[in-house]
Design a protein around this motif. Structure first.
Motif, PDB file in Angstrom:
ATOM      1  N   ALA A   4       3.338   1.285   4.490  1.00  0.00           N
ATOM      2  CA  ALA A   4       4.267   1.973   3.591  1.00  0.00           C
ATOM      3  C   ALA A   4       3.640   3.269   3.100  1.00  0.00           C
ATOM      4  O   ALA A   4       2.434   3.329   2.838  1.00  0.00           O
ATOM      5  CB  ALA A   4       4.624   1.076   2.412  1.00  0.00           C
ATOM      6  N   TYR A   5       4.469   4.288   2.977  1.00  0.00           N
ATOM      7  CA  TYR A   5       4.036   5.593   2.490  1.00  0.00           C
ATOM      8  C   TYR A   5       4.722   5.871   1.161  1.00  0.00           C
ATOM      9  O   TYR A   5       5.926   5.644   1.012  1.00  0.00           O
ATOM     10  CB  TYR A   5       4.406   6.673   3.510  1.00  0.00           C
ATOM     11  N   HIS A   6       3.944   6.354   0.184  1.00  0.00           N
ATOM     12  CA  HIS A   6       4.483   6.671  -1.141  1.00  0.00           C
ATOM     13  C   HIS A   6       4.058   8.088  -1.520  1.00  0.00           C
ATOM     14  O   HIS A   6       2.932   8.507  -1.261  1.00  0.00           O
ATOM     15  CB  HIS A   6       3.969   5.689  -2.195  1.00  0.00           C
ATOM     16  N   LYS A   7       4.977   8.802  -2.157  1.00  0.00           N
ATOM     17  CA  LYS A   7       4.695  10.136  -2.665  1.00  0.00           C
ATOM     18  C   LYS A   7       5.373  10.277  -4.015  1.00  0.00           C
ATOM     19  O   LYS A   7       6.547   9.915  -4.166  1.00  0.00           O
ATOM     20  CB  LYS A   7       5.213  11.205  -1.689  1.00  0.00           C
ATOM     21  N   TRP A   8       4.649  10.797  -5.005  1.00  0.00           N
ATOM     22  CA  TRP A   8       5.198  10.948  -6.339  1.00  0.00           C
ATOM     23  C   TRP A   8       4.416  12.027  -7.096  1.00  0.00           C
ATOM     24  O   TRP A   8       3.321  12.418  -6.680  1.00  0.00           O
ATOM     25  CB  TRP A   8       5.164   9.626  -7.105  1.00  0.00           C
ATOM     26  N   TYR A   9       4.974  12.465  -8.193  1.00  0.00           N
ATOM     27  CA  TYR A   9       4.267  13.417  -9.045  1.00  0.00           C
ATOM     28  C   TYR A   9       3.345  12.642  -9.973  1.00  0.00           C
ATOM     29  O   TYR A   9       3.787  11.757 -10.717  1.00  0.00           O
ATOM     30  CB  TYR A   9       5.225  14.274  -9.868  1.00  0.00           C
ATOM     31  N   SER A  10       2.061  12.970  -9.939  1.00  0.00           N
ATOM     32  CA  SER A  10       1.069  12.274 -10.751  1.00  0.00           C
ATOM     33  C   SER A  10       0.860  12.994 -12.073  1.00  0.00           C
ATOM     34  O   SER A  10       0.397  14.142 -12.088  1.00  0.00           O
ATOM     35  CB  SER A  10      -0.269  12.190 -10.010  1.00  0.00           C
ATOM     36  N   PRO A  11       1.149  12.349 -13.203  1.00  0.00           N
ATOM     37  CA  PRO A  11       0.881  12.990 -14.498  1.00  0.00           C
ATOM     38  C   PRO A  11      -0.603  13.157 -14.769  1.00  0.00           C
ATOM     39  O   PRO A  11      -1.005  14.084 -15.487  1.00  0.00           O
ATOM     40  CB  PRO A  11       1.526  12.029 -15.503  1.00  0.00           C
ATOM     41  N   ASN A  12      -1.439  12.304 -14.196  1.00  0.00           N
ATOM     42  CA  ASN A  12      -2.881  12.439 -14.402  1.00  0.00           C
ATOM     43  C   ASN A  12      -3.465  13.602 -13.608  1.00  0.00           C
ATOM     44  O   ASN A  12      -4.303  14.349 -14.112  1.00  0.00           O
ATOM     45  CB  ASN A  12      -3.592  11.140 -14.012  1.00  0.00           C
ATOM     46  N   LEU A  13      -3.026  13.770 -12.379  1.00  0.00           N
ATOM     47  CA  LEU A  13      -3.541  14.845 -11.528  1.00  0.00           C
ATOM     48  C   LEU A  13      -2.758  16.134 -11.700  1.00  0.00           C
ATOM     49  O   LEU A  13      -3.222  17.201 -11.306  1.00  0.00           O
ATOM     50  CB  LEU A  13      -3.499  14.419 -10.055  1.00  0.00           C
ATOM     51  N   GLU A  97      -2.203   4.633 -11.975  1.00  0.00           N
ATOM     52  CA  GLU A  97      -1.146   4.839 -10.992  1.00  0.00           C
ATOM     53  C   GLU A  97      -1.354   4.034  -9.705  1.00  0.00           C
ATOM     54  O   GLU A  97      -0.401   3.449  -9.186  1.00  0.00           O
ATOM     55  CB  GLU A  97      -1.002   6.333 -10.698  1.00  0.00           C
ATOM     56  N   VAL A  98      -2.573   3.982  -9.195  1.00  0.00           N
ATOM     57  CA  VAL A  98      -2.818   3.225  -7.964  1.00  0.00           C
ATOM     58  C   VAL A  98      -3.077   1.757  -8.274  1.00  0.00           C
ATOM     59  O   VAL A  98      -2.444   0.857  -7.689  1.00  0.00           O
ATOM     60  CB  VAL A  98      -3.989   3.830  -7.171  1.00  0.00           C
ATOM     61  N   TYR A  99      -3.983   1.485  -9.199  1.00  0.00           N
ATOM     62  CA  TYR A  99      -4.262   0.094  -9.572  1.00  0.00           C
ATOM     63  C   TYR A  99      -3.015  -0.598 -10.120  1.00  0.00           C
ATOM     64  O   TYR A  99      -2.727  -1.748  -9.757  1.00  0.00           O
ATOM     65  CB  TYR A  99      -5.388   0.043 -10.607  1.00  0.00           C
TER      66      TYR A  99
END
Length: 234
Positions: A4-13, A97-99
């Motif tokens: 699976a591929y996921h893409k999103w806007y990261s508030p941390n990065l 976000e990942v964990y």
């Protein structure tokens, strides 16, 4: 093998993040890329194929995020303090976000961190900073002392993102519950770093396995041997 591929806007990065996920069940493995590596590196290099049996068997689900090394430790255009703050934002990105995605998808709270070369740094740094949520750390030819990236500068953020420094003073009780593997070879450019970290672990009586095998160079062929072996021990 489920992918699976996921893409999103990261508030941390504060930028778009991308992630590849392999598997459908089992313990989550956060697999960090090498220096300035992308989320697809482990797949392209055959590291995912090396553990396909465990993925297909439902033993593990592997999460492969990109890193931001080009914005943090490798970014000589900014001051060392800013490099450390960028690394800290990456730690928060992995945690929040990942964990969080990994635990929601697998139902497992404790994770395995893994990585090769500079990915071994990320695996150790995150796992040792968060031993309460980490079951095991699998580092293959990792580095653990980032002082060479800081031009002699030191502050708390640098210190707490340098495993060779903060581990000496860290007495979090969950450190002694970790399954910690340091894989290297006699010809590995990172051999000395692994021996040094192993010495700190030995002094603190933290259980670990310093696995020095053969004379293969610091490269993917030995890592593709190590990774499935280390997963099998868990």
């Amino acid at each position: 093998m489920k992918e699976a591929y996921h893409k999103w806007y990261s508030p941390n990065l504060q930028e778009e993040a991308e992630l590849l996920v392999f598997g459908y069940a089992g313990r989550p493995v956060i697999l960090f890329a090498t220096s300035m590596g992308r989320y697809y590196e482990a797949k392209d290099r055959g590291l995912i194929d090396s553990v396909q049996w465990f993925i297909d068997n439902g033993d593990i689900t592997v999460y492969c995020p990109s890193n931001i090394d080009h914005r943090s430790w490798y970014n000589k255009e900014i001051a060392p303090a800013e490099r450390a703050l960028a690394q800290q934002s990456y730690d928060q990105f992995i945690l929040e976000e990942v964990y969080s995605r990994a635990t929601a998808e697998t139902g497992r709270r404790d994770i395995i961190t893994a990585g090769c070369s500079f990915g071994g740094y990320h695996a150790a740094n995150f796992g040792l900073r968060h031993p309460d949520i980490t079951q095991a750390i699998l580092s293959m030819s990792g580095i653990f002392d980032i002082s060479s990236f800081t031009d002699g500068y030191l502050d708390d953020t640098v210190y707490y993102n340098n495993p060779m420094a903060f581990l000496r003073d860290d007495n979090h009780p969950d450190l002694w519950n970790l399954k910690l593997t340091l894989g290297t070879t006699w010809a590995d450019s990172c051999l000395e770093q692994n021996q040094r970290l192993g010495g700190i672990l030995e002094q603190k009586k933290i259980p670990h396995w310093l696995d020095i095998r053969g004379d293969q160079p610091h490269d993917w062929p030995i890592w593709k041997q190590m990774f499935p072996h280390y997963i099998s021990t868990l």
